[in-house]
Each structure stands twice: as C-alpha cells, then as structure tokens.
Write a protein that holds these residues in place. Structure first.
Motif, PDB file in Angstrom:
ATOM      1  N   ARG A  97       0.845  -1.198   0.000  1.00 50.40           N
ATOM      2  CA  ARG A  97       0.000   0.000   0.000  1.00 50.40           C
ATOM      3  C   ARG A  97       0.876   1.242   0.000  1.00 50.40           C
ATOM      4  O   ARG A  97       1.833   1.339   0.767  1.00 50.40           O
ATOM      5  CB  ARG A  97      -0.885  -0.013   1.253  1.00 50.40           C
ATOM      6  CG  ARG A  97      -1.671   1.255   1.492  1.00 50.40           C
ATOM      7  CD  ARG A  97      -2.579   1.116   2.696  1.00 50.40           C
ATOM      8  NE  ARG A  97      -1.879   0.874   3.935  1.00 50.40           N
ATOM      9  CZ  ARG A  97      -1.316   1.830   4.682  1.00 50.40           C
ATOM     10  NH1 ARG A  97      -1.345   3.099   4.280  1.00 50.40           N
ATOM     11  NH2 ARG A  97      -0.710   1.521   5.819  1.00 50.40           N
ATOM     12  N   ILE A  98       0.536   2.231  -0.855  1.00 54.13           N
ATOM     13  CA  ILE A  98       1.312   3.474  -0.888  1.00 54.13           C
ATOM     14  C   ILE A  98       0.469   4.692  -0.522  1.00 54.13           C
ATOM     15  O   ILE A  98       1.001   5.775  -0.315  1.00 54.13           O
ATOM     16  CB  ILE A  98       1.973   3.701  -2.266  1.00 54.13           C
ATOM     17  CG1 ILE A  98       0.929   3.698  -3.389  1.00 54.13           C
ATOM     18  CG2 ILE A  98       3.044   2.653  -2.517  1.00 54.13           C
ATOM     19  CD1 ILE A  98       1.504   4.051  -4.754  1.00 54.13           C
ATOM     20  N   GLY A  99      -0.834   4.524  -0.436  1.00 54.21           N
ATOM     21  CA  GLY A  99      -1.694   5.608   0.030  1.00 54.21           C
ATOM     22  C   GLY A  99      -2.233   5.274   1.404  1.00 54.21           C
ATOM     23  O   GLY A  99      -1.692   4.431   2.125  1.00 54.21           O
ATOM     24  N   ALA A 100      -3.316   5.928   1.781  1.00 57.43           N
ATOM     25  CA  ALA A 100      -3.982   5.605   3.034  1.00 57.43           C
ATOM     26  C   ALA A 100      -4.632   4.225   2.920  1.00 57.43           C
ATOM     27  O   ALA A 100      -4.977   3.781   1.817  1.00 57.43           O
ATOM     28  CB  ALA A 100      -5.035   6.657   3.357  1.00 57.43           C
ATOM     29  N   ARG A 101      -4.772   3.569   4.037  1.00 51.09           N
ATOM     30  CA  ARG A 101      -5.378   2.237   4.010  1.00 51.09           C
ATOM     31  C   ARG A 101      -6.794   2.334   3.455  1.00 51.09           C
ATOM     32  O   ARG A 101      -7.592   3.152   3.890  1.00 51.09           O
ATOM     33  CB  ARG A 101      -5.386   1.627   5.405  1.00 51.09           C
ATOM     34  CG  ARG A 101      -5.833   0.161   5.422  1.00 51.09           C
ATOM     35  CD  ARG A 101      -5.762  -0.435   6.807  1.00 51.09           C
ATOM     36  NE  ARG A 101      -4.378  -0.665   7.226  1.00 51.09           N
ATOM     37  CZ  ARG A 101      -3.999  -0.872   8.475  1.00 51.09           C
ATOM     38  NH1 ARG A 101      -4.898  -0.834   9.447  1.00 51.09           N
ATOM     39  NH2 ARG A 101      -2.740  -1.092   8.778  1.00 51.09           N
ATOM     40  N   GLY A 102      -7.082   1.473   2.466  1.00 51.35           N
ATOM     41  CA  GLY A 102      -8.383   1.488   1.820  1.00 51.35           C
ATOM     42  C   GLY A 102      -8.485   2.448   0.661  1.00 51.35           C
ATOM     43  O   GLY A 102      -9.513   2.502  -0.017  1.00 51.35           O
ATOM     44  N   GLU A 103      -7.424   3.220   0.372  1.00 54.29           N
ATOM     45  CA  GLU A 103      -7.472   4.212  -0.707  1.00 54.29           C
ATOM     46  C   GLU A 103      -7.298   3.573  -2.083  1.00 54.29           C
ATOM     47  O   GLU A 103      -7.631   4.171  -3.104  1.00 54.29           O
ATOM     48  CB  GLU A 103      -6.378   5.260  -0.482  1.00 54.29           C
ATOM     49  CG  GLU A 103      -6.507   6.494  -1.359  1.00 54.29           C
ATOM     50  CD  GLU A 103      -5.447   7.542  -1.033  1.00 54.29           C
ATOM     51  OE1 GLU A 103      -5.411   8.570  -1.724  1.00 54.29           O
ATOM     52  OE2 GLU A 103      -4.659   7.317  -0.094  1.00 54.29           O
ATOM     53  N   GLY A 104      -6.769   2.352  -2.124  1.00 52.10           N
ATOM     54  CA  GLY A 104      -6.643   1.654  -3.395  1.00 52.10           C
ATOM     55  C   GLY A 104      -5.400   1.990  -4.181  1.00 52.10           C
ATOM     56  O   GLY A 104      -5.363   1.754  -5.393  1.00 52.10           O
ATOM     57  N   LYS A 105      -4.371   2.517  -3.523  1.00 49.60           N
ATOM     58  CA  LYS A 105      -3.126   2.839  -4.210  1.00 49.60           C
ATOM     59  C   LYS A 105      -2.061   1.818  -3.817  1.00 49.60           C
ATOM     60  O   LYS A 105      -1.775   1.647  -2.627  1.00 49.60           O
ATOM     61  CB  LYS A 105      -2.661   4.255  -3.855  1.00 49.60           C
ATOM     62  CG  LYS A 105      -3.614   5.343  -4.359  1.00 49.60           C
ATOM     63  CD  LYS A 105      -3.093   6.731  -4.007  1.00 49.60           C
ATOM     64  CE  LYS A 105      -4.021   7.820  -4.532  1.00 49.60           C
ATOM     65  NZ  LYS A 105      -3.531   9.182  -4.173  1.00 49.60           N
ATOM     66  N   TRP A 106      -1.478   1.158  -4.820  1.00 45.68           N
ATOM     67  CA  TRP A 106      -0.573   0.051  -4.584  1.00 45.68           C
ATOM     68  C   TRP A 106       0.659   0.164  -5.465  1.00 45.68           C
ATOM     69  O   TRP A 106       0.603   0.724  -6.554  1.00 45.68           O
ATOM     70  CB  TRP A 106      -1.279  -1.284  -4.883  1.00 45.68           C
ATOM     71  CG  TRP A 106      -2.510  -1.491  -4.077  1.00 45.68           C
ATOM     72  CD1 TRP A 106      -3.789  -1.177  -4.426  1.00 45.68           C
ATOM     73  CD2 TRP A 106      -2.581  -2.045  -2.764  1.00 45.68           C
ATOM     74  NE1 TRP A 106      -4.657  -1.504  -3.422  1.00 45.68           N
ATOM     75  CE2 TRP A 106      -3.944  -2.050  -2.385  1.00 45.68           C
ATOM     76  CE3 TRP A 106      -1.624  -2.553  -1.883  1.00 45.68           C
ATOM     77  CZ2 TRP A 106      -4.371  -2.534  -1.160  1.00 45.68           C
ATOM     78  CZ3 TRP A 106      -2.055  -3.047  -0.662  1.00 45.68           C
ATOM     79  CH2 TRP A 106      -3.417  -3.026  -0.304  1.00 45.68           C
ATOM     80  N   ALA A 107       1.745  -0.418  -4.981  1.00 45.82           N
ATOM     81  CA  ALA A 107       2.985  -0.501  -5.765  1.00 45.82           C
ATOM     82  C   ALA A 107       3.475  -1.936  -5.723  1.00 45.82           C
ATOM     83  O   ALA A 107       3.500  -2.564  -4.662  1.00 45.82           O
ATOM     84  CB  ALA A 107       4.048   0.437  -5.207  1.00 45.82           C
ATOM     85  N   ARG A 108       3.857  -2.450  -6.897  1.00 43.32           N
ATOM     86  CA  ARG A 108       4.410  -3.804  -6.947  1.00 43.32           C
ATOM     87  C   ARG A 108       5.777  -3.836  -6.268  1.00 43.32           C
ATOM     88  O   ARG A 108       6.592  -2.929  -6.446  1.00 43.32           O
ATOM     89  CB  ARG A 108       4.526  -4.256  -8.402  1.00 43.32           C
ATOM     90  CG  ARG A 108       5.173  -5.626  -8.562  1.00 43.32           C
ATOM     91  CD  ARG A 108       5.240  -6.036 -10.016  1.00 43.32           C
ATOM     92  NE  ARG A 108       6.136  -7.176 -10.195  1.00 43.32           N
ATOM     93  CZ  ARG A 108       6.399  -7.727 -11.381  1.00 43.32           C
ATOM     94  NH1 ARG A 108       5.833  -7.229 -12.484  1.00 43.32           N
ATOM     95  NH2 ARG A 108       7.229  -8.755 -11.462  1.00 43.32           N
ATOM     96  N   ILE A 109       5.995  -4.899  -5.465  1.00 38.86           N
ATOM     97  CA  ILE A 109       7.281  -5.074  -4.797  1.00 38.86           C
ATOM     98  C   ILE A 109       7.736  -6.518  -4.984  1.00 38.86           C
ATOM     99  O   ILE A 109       6.976  -7.378  -5.441  1.00 38.86           O
ATOM    100  CB  ILE A 109       7.200  -4.731  -3.290  1.00 38.86           C
ATOM    101  CG1 ILE A 109       6.131  -5.584  -2.587  1.00 38.86           C
ATOM    102  CG2 ILE A 109       6.916  -3.240  -3.085  1.00 38.86           C
ATOM    103  CD1 ILE A 109       6.051  -5.383  -1.081  1.00 38.86           C
ATOM    104  N   SER A 110       8.965  -6.803  -4.604  1.00 40.15           N
ATOM    105  CA  SER A 110       9.480  -8.169  -4.701  1.00 40.15           C
ATOM    106  C   SER A 110       9.021  -8.995  -3.502  1.00 40.15           C
ATOM    107  O   SER A 110       8.602  -8.455  -2.475  1.00 40.15           O
ATOM    108  CB  SER A 110      11.006  -8.145  -4.748  1.00 40.15           C
ATOM    109  OG  SER A 110      11.530  -7.744  -3.479  1.00 40.15           O
TER     110      SER A 110
END
Length: 720
Positions: free
Chosen positions: A77-90
């Motif tokens: 998660r990269i935004g507030a929890r529940g905001e729906g913003k995500w970044a792919r990680i390893s």
C-alpha cells in the motif's frame, strides 16, 4: 525451493487430480496443452465421485487461475489504508516488511496481539497458517466454521460421533436429510441420493424450503425455521415409546440413555406439532420409517450457525445413535482413516505442534467457549466476534496485527461495517489472496496465492472412503506461492528477528507436508500421482473400537457439558426471535434465512467470472408469491432488507417462488462486485452480512451467532 512449489513446465497430456473448489472433492481430469489447463472435467474412475462434477470445477477452477484480474505479484500500500493505491514489490521486500511489522507488534504487545484468519481445517493452507502463528507464540486464529459446519463438528466431538453426513448412502434403505440441499451443494452426494431413491430407498426431508430433495421425498417435514431439534426429540420419543430403538446397541455403546429417554418424553408428537408446525402423525410416520433401516443421517448447514445449533445437532446425533445406525452398513460410519495417515485436524492437536497449555488457554474466546476455542476446542480457533471486539477495544487484550490467507472476511463475517472498522484500527494487515478482494483492499501488504490447478493437496474423504490427490497440474501464474511457500521463508525472517517461540511448522514445501500426512500408511505420492486417488477399505469400524469420549461410549448425556454447567442432554431451545416483543414482530413481519447455495458460486468465489455472472448476475431474495402480494411487491423488484434491532441493511433482487414458506424469505451469502469501486466493491450494498449482527446471542457451546431465522422487513427500492 523458497516458493515451496515447482515452476517447471508440465508436459502436454491428461492428468488425474481432484477439484477442491468446494468440499465435495470431486475427481477430475485436467488436460494440459502448451503449459495451460485447457479442459477440466470429471474423472469417472474416481471411486469417491464416480464422474460427478459441477460448473465450479469445469469453469471456476480454470477461470480463477487464468483470471485477468488475478493478483500475480506482491504489492505494498502506498496511500492511506483502503485508498486503493498500490505498488508492486518483490517477495523479499514483502516478506521483510511483514516480518518487521509482526516482530514490532510482538515486541510491543506480545505474540497474542497477532491474529490469523483462514477458512478452516478442510485445506492445508489453514493448518499452515495456524502453525505459523503458533510458531511465533500466538494461539489466535479465526476460521469460518462458526458460520458453517461448526455446530455439527462440536456436537460430534461432545457426543463422540465423528460422522460428517451420509457416509454409506450406497447401502442405505432410508436417508434422513436435514437442512441439506445436496442438489446444489454437493454433486457427489446428490448422485448417491438419487441412485438410492431409484433402487427403492426411502427419503425423509426436514427443511422449511421445498428443495429438490423435498420434492423427491417420501416424507417432507416443513418446520418453522430453527425448530428442528424438537422434531428429533419427538422422533426419539416415538422410537422409545414404541420399542423401535436398538436396545443392544444402546446398552453396549451409549451412555445416559435413561436420562435421554426422560428428556424425549417431554416432546410427544402433539407437543412438537405446536412447537414446529409439523403434523404429529407425520413425525410418527417419519420415526417409524427411519427405524426400519439401515438409515443414514444426511445433515446440512441449514441447522448450523445458530445460537441453538449444537443442541440441534446433538438431538439428531442422539437419534442416529439410539436407532443403532452408527457403524452399521447403510448407516453413518465413523471415519475409516488408513492406519498411519494423518488428517489436518489431527496435526492441529498433536503435541509436537502445540503451544504450552497456559498459552493456548489464552486463546480469545476460550474462557467463554472452551469446547470451541483454545486447547479443548474442536480446531482450537478463536471466537471470531470476540476477536473483532479485541481489535476495537483492546479487551481482553490488544489485537494489533492480522494475517489473512485464502479467506474474505469482509464478505463472510456478519456486521460488515464493524469488521471494516476493526481492520482500519489495526497497526498492520497482510492478506494472501487470488485477487484484490474487499478484505485485501484494507491491507498494507497483499500476496499472490496459488490456485487449485497450481497446488498439491492430499485429503481423506470419509464418504469414499478415499484418499484423494490434487495435483499441481501447471506451474503458478506470475509469482504466486503456496501457503508453505509464504510461511517457511517468513518464519526464517521472524526467527532472525527473535520473534519465533518454537518452530512448530517444520515443513518447507507442500510435498514435505503431504509426505508427512501419508506417513507410514503404505500410500505414496507416486501411487497418488499415477491414479489420482487411493481407495480405502469400506469395512465398518470394528464394534469393539471405543468412541472418543471419556466413557468410551456415545455420550447421549455429556459429563463434559455437565462439568461446564451446560445442559448435558440434547434439548430444544426456541429460536431467539420468539422472545421478541409484539411491537418488533409487527414491524418486522418476515423471517429471513441465509445461506442459499448457488451452483455458480462457492461463498465469495468467482464473483467476476463472466460465465457465473451470466447465470446469476444479482443477489436474490426468494419470497412466496402470496407474501409478495401482501407486501405490495413484484417479481424482479429491488428491495432493501433490514433485520430487527440491527443498524445495517442490504439491497437484494426479489425472486418469487412457491418453494418458500409464507412470510419466510431466503437469500445467499458471499456477494460482492469486484468491478465496483474499491475498497468496498459493493460489500456494503448487496451482501446480506451488511444487514446482520455478529453480537449474539451466541450458542453457549460453540459461540455461533444466529445468521438464520431473524425477523426482518423489506421495502421496494425500485421496480425491475
């Protein structure tokens, strides 16, 4: 291999396997071409399923694996929890962060502040999750079975009857089907019931809804919702008063018959008619038919998940016992697990996988429901509503982190808004899933999980009896991992952070676990790979084998319950709604039954697959036409449903059906709309759990909450 799963390509061909998209475990044939499953079909050679199969396997399993919306890589998660913003990680980044955050919570609040959530001991992912949590010192994990099958299991444990349902339909002369819609829920069972009927077996059905089985039945008893226990007690009354019970079996194998007979004497058929609405003569006829066995008891979730659920099941278990239909060909047979084979449930209770007793005793809910939660419990899992309370209030102790795997608790737990609030309150949430579910949307880290076609499972199916094998037919899509492929490297990292109490989950791959399950049974993985199954002897359990109780007998009268200050005898507990005031009953004139099954869906699964949406695009509320006319409603209306004394509501599409009782409505569960906006994805709109409470009253033995038989009202929102 760190992923715990082979990534090698599979040669083209047809492979024997087992579908586990639901708990029917049907034998399957998977056709692989160019590294992809292009056909998933029934296996007629399976001794368990004999070619039975359903659309959830044919379309659901491949559809889930090759779903364009599938989660294939770890995300943060990269935004507030529940905001729906995500970044792919390893994977390394994901596991390091999870280990850091869990270790921090453990250091600050103690290991019991970390809780797991999974579906239950029917699948290996749940056992791995439970043992991973135990390894870090937490006894706390949540399962769905308080809402699905738990009352039956706890009754079986108390009574000493480890029977599931209809273990020998093939040889029965009479099937007593209670709260079970096998035509929708279990293609294997339904095929066996139809075959039994065709060869002349009689069928007794107890169900408030006119199911397909009810239409085939010789006797269909249609009780008021939640009153089934009184029918079982009245049937016992008839068996005892007419001398139709098995005196020898009762004398040699049952404990507490005299006390049970006194209890059953309180339920003569005419009294039971007033309680249930079922004619007295029909109850007597059913008792005589059942006594003329061998007869098998086929139970379903319709009498589970209720504040009187355990007592209801205890009444039917006692009926099966005194009729002499236990371990009798054509009756209910105890599990004939191969010697040396281990089940998932057995692993949970083995000393080498357990925490100290004083730690297990602190399992959330064990103080109130010790036969459900904690060291004496069926699966030792928590009382779910008490966990939600602990997340929000810190009582009985703080819960600050959650790891959920393969379960969508925002869709499956009642009181959705409260569950959302609980997740929002936590310091850290990690979710392993196949796609971005409503539960995953509230996580900090999401992890991609393997599917049926990508995992290897070994299971024992009592109704076979057969050891079945699910083959990892194709490599995982993307970077998806099995549960062990997540847990083993995560425990390595937690151990490096001094956050592991003891390594209670010793396996590093699914193959290691499955080999351990087979033990010294003489059954090998190679044998299962060759055939896809292994048939077990169908001989009944020897009559000399004691029952798993303190007395070694079937405990009609339970010393264990007596010790806890609970009713030691099966009894009738009136549905909770009958205690409501006249004013509430006037304002909420209908009774809602949840849990209707659909062929297209299994709980919350497949909700974005085109084939399923074509068949069932909307959640239905079934209502009798006469009731609809009285309410001024029409077929196809969208209605708002509210339950008495509950703040929530949901929206459902009306479907008129004369299979319903007047003034009783029914609906399914598991609804969400993946294509609607995050984070809710419609879970606060079209899911019945948004309208239900999870705050009791609770079954005093299992802690189950009423999710059926509640008073409700509906009003039109819009016409079709």
């Amino acid at each position: 291999m760190t992923s715990g799963q082979s990534t090698e390509a599979v040669a083209d061909g047809v492979y024997t396997t087992t579908c586990w998209e639901c708990s029917a475990y049907c034998g399957a044939l998977a056709t692989v071409k160019d590294g992809k499953v292009v056909n998933y079909a029934p296996n007629p050679a399976s001794p368990h399923s004999a070619g039975a199969f359903c659309i959830k396997g044919i379309r659901g399993a491949p559809g889930l694996t090759y779903n364009p919306n599938r989660l294939l890589y770890p995300h943060r998660r990269i935004g507030a929890r529940g905001e729906g913003k995500w970044a792919r990680i390893s994977w390394d980044e994901a596991l390091d962060e999870i280990a850091d955050r869990l270790a921090e919570v453990r250091r600050t609040y103690g290991p019991e502040a970390i809780v797991g959530a999974t579906s239950g001991a029917a699948f290996s992912r749940s056992i791995v999750t439970a043992l991973m949590l135990r390894s870090i010192g937490s006894p706390n994990w949540m399962i769905n079975q308080d809402l699905c099958g738990g009352c039956r299991a706890v009754s079986g444990k108390i009574t000493g009857l480890p029977i599931v349902r209809g273990e020998d339909i093939d040889n029965t002369r009479c099937a007593l089907i209670v709260g079970r819609n096998a035509q929708i829920a279990d293609p294997v069972e339904w095929a066996k019931l139809k075959a039994a009927k065709k060869r002349g077996a009689r069928m007794i059905v107890i169900d408030p809804k006119r199911t397909t089985a009810a239409e085939l039945a010789d006797i269909w008893m249609c009780p008021r919702v939640g009153t089934d226990a009184a029918i079982a007690l009245a049937m016992m009354h008839a068996l005892i008063s007419e001398g139709l019970y098995d005196r020898q079996f009762v004398h040699e194998r049952c404990h507490g018959f005299e006390a049970l007979a006194e209890r059953a004497a309180q339920f003569p058929p005419d009294t039971t008619e007033r309680l249930t609405g079922v004619p007295a003569q029909q109850i007597v006829e059913a008792a005589r038919t059942y006594a003329d066995g061998p007869s098998t008891f086929v139970s379903g979730h319709g009498i589970d998940a209720a504040s009187n659920g355990v007592q209801t099941f205890r009444a039917f278990h006692a009926l099966a016992a005194i009729s002499g239909n236990i371990d009798r060909p054509g009756g209910n047979l105890r599990q004939r697990t191969p010697k040396g084979f281990s089940s998932y449930l057995e692993l949970l209770h083995r000393p080498e996988h357990r925490l100290p007793a004083d730690v297990e005793a602190r399992t959330i809910g064990a103080d109130r429901f010790p036969l459900w939660a904690g060291p004496r419990g069926w699966q030792t899992a928590c009382h779910n509503p008490s966990v939600i309370e602990a997340m929000l209030t810190g009582k009985p102790h703080p819960v600050r982190a959650l790891y959920a795997s393969g379960v969508n608790i925002l869709v499956t737990y009642p009181d959705t808004r409260r569950t959302i609030a609980a997740l929002r309150s936590l310091d850290f949430v990690a979710v392993a899933a196949h796609q971005m579910t409503p539960t995953a949307e509230w996580a900090d880290i999401v992890l991609p999980k393997t599917t049926t076609l990508e995992e290897e499972e070994v299971m024992f199916v009592p109704s076979g009896p057969t050891v079945v094998f699910t083959r990892a037919t194709v490599p995982p899509q993307g970077e998806a991992r099995t549960e062990i492929g997540i847990a083993a490297p995560l425990l390595d990292r937690l151990e490096a952070r001094q956050a592991v109490t003891a390594r209670l989950m010793p396996w590093r791959s699914q193959r290691e676990l499955n080999t351990h399950l087979l033990g010294d049974s003489g059954i090998t993985i190679e044998m299962l790979e060759a055939e896809g199954f292994h048939q077990v002897s169908s001989d009944p359990v020897p009559s000399s084998r004691p029952f798993p109780t303190g007395t070694g007998k079937i405990e009609l009268y339970s010393p264990q319950l007596e010790e806890l200050g609970l009713d030691p005898l099966p009894g009738y507990v009136a549905p909770e709604r009958e205690g409501k005031t006249a004013d509430i009953r006037t304002r909420y004139p209908l009774v809602v039954v949840t849990g209707d099954r659909e062929k297209s869906y299994h709980h919350s699964r497949f909700r974005d697959q085109p084939w399923a949406l074509k068949v069932s695009p909307d959640p239905h509320l079934f209502m009798h036409p006469d009731t609809a006319r009285a309410q001024g409603l029409d077929d196809g209306d969208w209605v708002r449903l509210e339950v008495a004394e509950v703040a929530g509501h949901c929206r459902l599409k009306l479907k008129l059906s004369d299979t319903q009782q007047a003034n009783v409505v029914s609906t399914g569960m598991g609804w969400w709309r993946p294509m609607e906006p995050a984070p809710e994805h419609g879970v606060l709109d079209v899911n019945i759990n948004a309208a239900l409470s999870y705050s009791g009253p609770y079954d005093p033995i299992s802690g189950s909450s009423d999710i059926r038989g509640q008073l409700c009202r509906v009003e039109r929102i819009s016409s079709s």
